[in-house]
Design a protein around this motif. Structure first.
Motif, PDB file in Angstrom:
ATOM      1  N   TYR A  37      16.959  37.081  28.261  1.00 13.66           N
ATOM      2  CA  TYR A  37      17.263  36.176  27.150  1.00 13.66           C
ATOM      3  C   TYR A  37      18.600  36.096  27.098  1.00 13.66           C
ATOM      4  O   TYR A  37      19.467  36.836  27.748  1.00 13.66           O
ATOM      5  CB  TYR A  37      16.255  36.881  25.923  1.00 13.66           C
ATOM      6  CG  TYR A  37      16.869  38.066  25.371  1.00 13.66           C
ATOM      7  CD1 TYR A  37      16.681  39.215  26.092  1.00 13.66           C
ATOM      8  CD2 TYR A  37      17.657  38.275  24.232  1.00 13.66           C
ATOM      9  CE1 TYR A  37      17.154  40.392  25.605  1.00 13.66           C
ATOM     10  CE2 TYR A  37      18.063  39.392  23.784  1.00 13.66           C
ATOM     11  CZ  TYR A  37      17.750  40.505  24.497  1.00 13.66           C
ATOM     12  OH  TYR A  37      18.260  41.927  24.148  1.00 13.66           O
ATOM     13  N   HIS A  38      19.201  35.415  25.869  1.00 13.05           N
ATOM     14  CA  HIS A  38      20.536  35.433  25.792  1.00 13.05           C
ATOM     15  C   HIS A  38      20.914  35.636  24.240  1.00 13.05           C
ATOM     16  O   HIS A  38      19.964  35.710  23.303  1.00 13.05           O
ATOM     17  CB  HIS A  38      21.051  34.102  26.143  1.00 13.05           C
ATOM     18  CG  HIS A  38      20.777  33.017  25.459  1.00 13.05           C
ATOM     19  ND1 HIS A  38      20.677  31.590  26.069  1.00 13.05           N
ATOM     20  CD2 HIS A  38      20.679  32.721  24.081  1.00 13.05           C
ATOM     21  CE1 HIS A  38      20.272  30.757  25.229  1.00 13.05           C
ATOM     22  NE2 HIS A  38      20.378  31.319  23.901  1.00 13.05           N
ATOM     23  N   HIS A  39      22.146  35.780  24.041  1.00  8.54           N
ATOM     24  CA  HIS A  39      22.757  36.264  22.651  1.00  8.54           C
ATOM     25  C   HIS A  39      24.300  35.685  23.061  1.00  8.54           C
ATOM     26  O   HIS A  39      24.835  35.822  24.076  1.00  8.54           O
ATOM     27  CB  HIS A  39      22.536  37.700  22.352  1.00  8.54           C
ATOM     28  CG  HIS A  39      23.030  38.054  21.009  1.00  8.54           C
ATOM     29  ND1 HIS A  39      24.168  38.407  20.706  1.00  8.54           N
ATOM     30  CD2 HIS A  39      22.488  37.822  19.839  1.00  8.54           C
ATOM     31  CE1 HIS A  39      24.490  38.545  19.453  1.00  8.54           C
ATOM     32  NE2 HIS A  39      23.509  38.350  18.776  1.00  8.54           N
ATOM     33  N   ASN A  40      24.856  35.606  21.733  1.00 14.29           N
ATOM     34  CA  ASN A  40      26.542  35.160  22.046  1.00 14.29           C
ATOM     35  C   ASN A  40      27.092  36.624  21.886  1.00 14.29           C
ATOM     36  O   ASN A  40      28.151  36.462  21.080  1.00 14.29           O
ATOM     37  CB  ASN A  40      26.893  34.149  20.957  1.00 14.29           C
ATOM     38  CG  ASN A  40      26.630  34.655  19.405  1.00 14.29           C
ATOM     39  OD1 ASN A  40      25.701  35.375  19.340  1.00 14.29           O
ATOM     40  ND2 ASN A  40      27.250  34.153  18.471  1.00 14.29           N
ATOM     41  N   ASP A  41      26.855  37.675  22.568  1.00 10.91           N
ATOM     42  CA  ASP A  41      27.748  38.707  22.542  1.00 10.91           C
ATOM     43  C   ASP A  41      29.403  38.595  22.578  1.00 10.91           C
ATOM     44  O   ASP A  41      29.974  39.243  22.052  1.00 10.91           O
ATOM     45  CB  ASP A  41      27.282  39.796  23.681  1.00 10.91           C
ATOM     46  CG  ASP A  41      25.851  40.153  23.790  1.00 10.91           C
ATOM     47  OD1 ASP A  41      25.677  41.274  23.157  1.00 10.91           O
ATOM     48  OD2 ASP A  41      24.980  39.440  24.079  1.00 10.91           O
ATOM     49  N   TYR A  42      29.666  37.942  23.577  1.00 10.72           N
ATOM     50  CA  TYR A  42      31.254  37.718  23.799  1.00 10.72           C
ATOM     51  C   TYR A  42      31.821  36.603  22.974  1.00 10.72           C
ATOM     52  O   TYR A  42      32.954  36.606  23.049  1.00 10.72           O
ATOM     53  CB  TYR A  42      31.475  37.578  25.352  1.00 10.72           C
ATOM     54  CG  TYR A  42      31.357  38.482  26.440  1.00 10.72           C
ATOM     55  CD1 TYR A  42      31.873  39.689  26.184  1.00 10.72           C
ATOM     56  CD2 TYR A  42      30.379  38.129  27.318  1.00 10.72           C
ATOM     57  CE1 TYR A  42      31.429  40.838  26.881  1.00 10.72           C
ATOM     58  CE2 TYR A  42      30.083  39.369  28.089  1.00 10.72           C
ATOM     59  CZ  TYR A  42      30.858  40.778  28.151  1.00 10.72           C
ATOM     60  OH  TYR A  42      30.601  41.913  28.933  1.00 10.72           O
ATOM     61  N   SER A  43      30.919  36.095  22.107  1.00 13.44           N
ATOM     62  CA  SER A  43      31.479  34.952  21.324  1.00 13.44           C
ATOM     63  C   SER A  43      31.016  34.970  19.970  1.00 13.44           C
ATOM     64  O   SER A  43      30.089  33.864  19.644  1.00 13.44           O
ATOM     65  CB  SER A  43      31.198  33.494  22.155  1.00 13.44           C
ATOM     66  OG  SER A  43      31.475  32.496  21.517  1.00 13.44           O
ATOM     67  N   PRO A  44      31.225  35.833  19.093  1.00 15.66           N
ATOM     68  CA  PRO A  44      30.291  36.125  18.072  1.00 15.66           C
ATOM     69  C   PRO A  44      30.588  35.116  16.878  1.00 15.66           C
ATOM     70  O   PRO A  44      29.773  34.866  16.236  1.00 15.66           O
ATOM     71  CB  PRO A  44      31.177  37.448  17.394  1.00 15.66           C
ATOM     72  CG  PRO A  44      32.383  37.485  18.082  1.00 15.66           C
ATOM     73  CD  PRO A  44      32.178  37.006  19.620  1.00 15.66           C
ATOM     74  N   ASN A  45      31.858  34.251  17.082  1.00 14.06           N
ATOM     75  CA  ASN A  45      32.011  33.121  16.177  1.00 14.06           C
ATOM     76  C   ASN A  45      31.558  31.780  16.764  1.00 14.06           C
ATOM     77  O   ASN A  45      31.997  30.644  16.291  1.00 14.06           O
ATOM     78  CB  ASN A  45      33.456  32.899  15.836  1.00 14.06           C
ATOM     79  CG  ASN A  45      33.846  34.309  15.144  1.00 14.06           C
ATOM     80  OD1 ASN A  45      32.889  35.000  14.306  1.00 14.06           O
ATOM     81  ND2 ASN A  45      34.942  34.779  15.504  1.00 14.06           N
ATOM     82  N   ASP A  46      30.918  31.786  17.672  1.00 14.44           N
ATOM     83  CA  ASP A  46      30.686  30.377  18.255  1.00 14.44           C
ATOM     84  C   ASP A  46      29.436  30.577  19.371  1.00 14.44           C
ATOM     85  O   ASP A  46      29.242  31.287  20.404  1.00 14.44           O
ATOM     86  CB  ASP A  46      31.775  29.987  19.560  1.00 14.44           C
ATOM     87  CG  ASP A  46      31.341  28.776  20.304  1.00 14.44           C
ATOM     88  OD1 ASP A  46      30.264  28.186  20.213  1.00 14.44           O
ATOM     89  OD2 ASP A  46      32.416  28.286  21.170  1.00 14.44           O
ATOM     90  N   ASP A  47      28.233  30.108  18.711  1.00 19.35           N
ATOM     91  CA  ASP A  47      27.041  30.436  19.473  1.00 19.35           C
ATOM     92  C   ASP A  47      26.573  29.383  20.470  1.00 19.35           C
ATOM     93  O   ASP A  47      25.429  29.621  20.958  1.00 19.35           O
ATOM     94  CB  ASP A  47      25.711  30.596  18.532  1.00 19.35           C
ATOM     95  CG  ASP A  47      25.457  29.098  17.799  1.00 19.35           C
ATOM     96  OD1 ASP A  47      26.275  28.427  17.817  1.00 19.35           O
ATOM     97  OD2 ASP A  47      24.362  29.200  16.989  1.00 19.35           O
ATOM     98  N   LYS A  48      27.497  28.625  20.692  1.00 15.53           N
ATOM     99  CA  LYS A  48      27.103  27.898  22.003  1.00 15.53           C
ATOM    100  C   LYS A  48      27.787  28.505  23.485  1.00 15.53           C
ATOM    101  O   LYS A  48      27.828  28.028  24.425  1.00 15.53           O
ATOM    102  CB  LYS A  48      27.840  26.287  21.705  1.00 15.53           C
ATOM    103  CG  LYS A  48      27.326  25.814  20.526  1.00 15.53           C
ATOM    104  CD  LYS A  48      25.803  25.447  20.624  1.00 15.53           C
ATOM    105  CE  LYS A  48      25.260  24.665  19.296  1.00 15.53           C
ATOM    106  NZ  LYS A  48      25.373  25.617  18.021  1.00 15.53           N
ATOM    107  N   ARG A  49      28.345  29.795  23.319  1.00 20.08           N
ATOM    108  CA  ARG A  49      28.749  30.353  24.591  1.00 20.08           C
ATOM    109  C   ARG A  49      28.110  31.761  24.397  1.00 20.08           C
ATOM    110  O   ARG A  49      28.495  32.604  23.594  1.00 20.08           O
ATOM    111  CB  ARG A  49      30.198  30.722  24.366  1.00 20.08           C
ATOM    112  CG  ARG A  49      31.543  29.762  24.284  1.00 20.08           C
ATOM    113  CD  ARG A  49      31.307  28.275  24.881  1.00 20.08           C
ATOM    114  NE  ARG A  49      31.364  27.551  23.415  1.00 20.08           N
ATOM    115  CZ  ARG A  49      31.070  26.139  23.566  1.00 20.08           C
ATOM    116  NH1 ARG A  49      30.686  25.526  24.526  1.00 20.08           N
ATOM    117  NH2 ARG A  49      31.158  25.394  22.163  1.00 20.08           N
ATOM    118  N   ARG A  50      27.181  31.736  25.434  1.00 22.94           N
ATOM    119  CA  ARG A  50      26.100  32.762  25.224  1.00 22.94           C
ATOM    120  C   ARG A  50      26.261  33.800  26.631  1.00 22.94           C
ATOM    121  O   ARG A  50      26.760  33.646  27.452  1.00 22.94           O
ATOM    122  CB  ARG A  50      24.786  32.244  25.046  1.00 22.94           C
ATOM    123  CG  ARG A  50      24.570  31.454  23.765  1.00 22.94           C
ATOM    124  CD  ARG A  50      23.807  30.364  23.813  1.00 22.94           C
ATOM    125  NE  ARG A  50      24.226  29.190  24.708  1.00 22.94           N
ATOM    126  CZ  ARG A  50      23.427  28.287  25.148  1.00 22.94           C
ATOM    127  NH1 ARG A  50      22.205  27.925  24.517  1.00 22.94           N
ATOM    128  NH2 ARG A  50      23.669  27.305  25.993  1.00 22.94           N
TER     129      ARG A  50
END
Ligand code: FUB
Length: 665
Positions: free
Chosen positions: A286-299
């Motif tokens: 599955y995915h999550h925005n780990d490296y991009s906590p302020n932008d959930d379109k980079r997952r």
């Protein structure tokens, strides 16, 4: 058909374990498939929006221009096989749409069919295209046109046990594929669907009929134990959950069964997933925005284990930082991705301006701990040591224990944070690599617990390392010089402790005094036996060790680490026997040593290397000597202050050629 260059980069890279699993780029919508005993991962590839943004691009939106494929044997190390398709290579696609959303890939009759959405050159919305390869990692060749009649995103192909392949795609549609895998079957029904005021004709059936399906997308269908599972993200409250439904037929009707994963606790609106069985264990990707906590379109892609209930329903999966896989203790372990921790522990980015550098765990006080599971010590040998990357503001201590905070101590670390001194920097708050020998080596796979034993400490990673074997016990009656003529077999006495901590006083007169001391000289007069002990003075008994160096230079520093009461500020007496078949005249000893040394042949001093020096091969030549027929005793005294002491020794003849026709005993 126009031929396209499909692979733009082929640079396999080994990445690391833990969640997220792809750690050098964003990767979303992970479809995992098992091909030929390996897991292949086909994610979409989020990137930052180009600047300036192409006309028509929605701000703060998804942005994908290509696909990579990754593979792994163990779910720990992932190889990036590079780009398999770029938007410019899709014959029917808009080359600047950045709309290469969630893909899938299946194998049929030895061919690999990669299904991907893209914005068509003409028209609105999305089409679904296919690219075909002979191997999962490509090269893939896109089919000229997208699948006729299919509008939408997020393709998934179910190869059912009825022999058919079924295409599922976003908005809950499903249709049978022809055997060619690139067209929808002729008998596929069509349905009129109303969206607001507009009416559309949709291909296939609505497999979400009657199921919770607000903004449903990303279907992943599979078959297990006679049941078909339609799993999909939908919005339950305000962000996506992963839910699932079951049926006895691939195209439904499906009955809703519940959640696979609840909403992300923080700011990632989407979730998207796939499910595989690999080596007998089920996994959820599955995915999550780990490296991009302020932008959930980079997952970023994550993995967890998934379990079924006996009735075939799926147990809800909780997201973790740890993820899956057994770490080899000899590889870097990002313990900041721990399973459990004491309440005070926090996690934060090592460098918030470059989140791909990863995280650290902040252990806030004495007694704080983190537990990281499944580390395999099978390859760790005796005398191994641990390296930890840590940060502290003052000197402190921490330990690695087995299983929990009270567990057996594997290694204990003293962290020295140097804040003063003539040539020193202030190391408080800096990341430091600290090492400690292993006190105990767990057997097989175990959990690690990092415990703050004195004060607060930030911990990033730990790694265990086997010591390089610099030498071994000499075996057999004799050995040869090595290919370059270096003498590798030596009797080395455990170092004699001295009260010095500098190399700069090694003048000729100092060496004559210290190394000429009769007590020291007595040690090299005769050739000892292995493990023979000598009483150096009333306090010091030392043992001779007969060793064979694994390198041309004998690493006395490593020897002292193993056998010395002191590593620095010592004298190393060494002796060996050179056995010749004939007299050899006009020979010279060529030596290099760290630090100063004196060399003797059959009791006669033949070379002094004074001053503060590094070991350099053939650094100095002795006077001309004769190696006589039979036994010659070659001895050395190497003195060292704070350096990493070693030496190398060989002979040259009067023409400057290396002498190798002797035995070493
Ligand atoms: O990645 C773009 C879209 O976000 C996917 O197609 C959806 O499933 C959602 O994850």
């Amino acid at each position: 058909m126009k031929r396209l260059l499909l692979i733009t980069a082929f640079l396999p890279t080994v990445l690391y374990a833990q969640n997220p699993v792809i750690r050098d780029q964003f990767a979303a919508d992970p479809t995992a498939r098992v091909f030929n005993g390996k897991v292949y991962l086909f994610p979409s590839h989020d990137i930052l929006q180009p600047k300036p943004m192409p006309q028509g691009m929605r701000e703060n939106w998804f942005c994908m221009e290509d696909y990579h494929v990754f593979s792994s044997d163990d779910l720990i190390d992932w190889t990036d096989h590079g780009v398999i398709i770029n938007q410019k290579e899709v014959p029917w696609g808009n080359p600047t749409a950045y709309s290469m959303w969630a893909p899938d890939c299946v194998e049929r009759n030895g061919k690999y069919y990669f299904y991907f959405p893209d914005a068509p050159k003409s028209g609105m919305g999305f089409g679904i295209g296919v690219a075909i390869a002979d191997k999962p990692e490509g090269p893939y060749k896109p089919v000229a046109n997208n699948i006729e009649g299919v509008n939408g995103i997020d393709p998934c192909v179910l190869q059912a046990s009825d022999g058919n392949a079924y295409l599922f795609w976003g908005a809950g549609r499903c249709a049978k594929l022809k055997d060619n895998m690139i067209e929808i079957a002729d008998d596929t029904p069509k349905e009129k669907v109303k969206w607001g005021e507009r009416e559309f004709e949709m291909m296939g059936v609505n497999c979400l009929k009657g199921l919770p399906s607000r903004q449903a997308e990303g279907p992943f269908a599979f078959e297990y134990n006679g049941n078909y599972y339609l799993t999909y993200p939908y919005v339950r409250t305000n962000t996506e959950v992963l839910g699932y439904a079951m049926s006895k037929n691939p195209m439904g009707p499906y009955e809703y069964k519940g959640l696979i994963m609840a909403e992300h606790a923080d700011s990632c609106w989407t979730n998207h997933h796939s499910i595989i069985n690999f080596k007998g264990q089920w996994y959820l990707f599955y995915h999550h925005n780990d490296y991009s906590p302020n932008d959930d379109k980079r997952r970023s892609v994550r993995i967890e284990k998934l379990y079924f209930n006996p009735d075939g329903t799926i147990k809800e999966v909780k997201p973790t930082m740890r993820g899956v896989g057994v770490n080899n203790a000899l590889s870097r372990i990002d313990v900041d991705r721990y399973n459990t921790a004491s309440k005070d522990v926090n996690t934060d980015f090592v460098d918030s301006s470059d989140t791909f550098k990863g995280w650290f765990a902040g252990l806030k006080q004495k007694g704080s701990y983190i537990v990281y599971n499944d580390v395999n010590f099978a390859d760790v040998k005796n005398r191994a040591y641990a390296i930890a990357t840590v940060r502290a503001n003052k000197n402190t201590k921490f330990s690695i224990r087995e299983k929990n905070a009270k567990g057996k101590v594997i290694a204990e670390f003293n962290v020295t944070v140097v804040t003063e001194g003539r040539f020193r920097r202030d190391y408080s708050g800096q990341w430091l690599a600290v090492t400690a020998p292993l006190k105990y080596i767990p057997s097989g796979v175990t959990d690690l617990c990092i415990v703050a034993d004195q004060d607060a400490i930030d911990v990033d990673a730990v790694e265990f390392k086997n010591r390089i074997e610099y030498y071994s016990n000499a075996t057999g009656a004799s050995s040869q010089p090595d290919n370059d003529g270096f003498v590798r077999r030596w009797n080395v006495l455990e170092p004699i402790p001295l009260d010095i901590n500098t190399n700069i006083l090694f003048t000729d007169s100092y060496l004559a005094q210290i190394l000429g001391d009769p007590k020291v000289q007595a040690l090299i007069k005769t050739v000892p036996n292995d493990r023979q002990q000598v009483k150096y003075d009333s306090k010091t008994t030392l043992t001779w060790h007969k060793i064979e160096s694994n390198f041309y230079n004998v690493k006395l520093f490593r020897f002292a680490e193993q056998y010395g009461t002191k590593i620095y500020g010592v004298i190393f007496p060494v002796t060996t026997v050179i056995e010749c078949d004939d007299d050899m005249q006009g020979v010279r000893l060529m030596a290099g040593s760290n630090s100063a040394s004196k060399w003797y042949l059959n009791g006669e001093e033949i070379l002094t290397m004074s001053g503060d020096r590094r070991m350099v091969r053939d650094d100095c030549a002795s006077k001309s000597i004769t190696l006589r027929k039979g036994t010659n005793v070659l001895s050395g005294l190497i003195i060292n202050g704070p350096g990493m002491s070693d030496f190398c020794v060989r002979f040259i003849d009067k023409n400057g050629n290396t002498v190798k026709n002797f035995k070493v005993k």
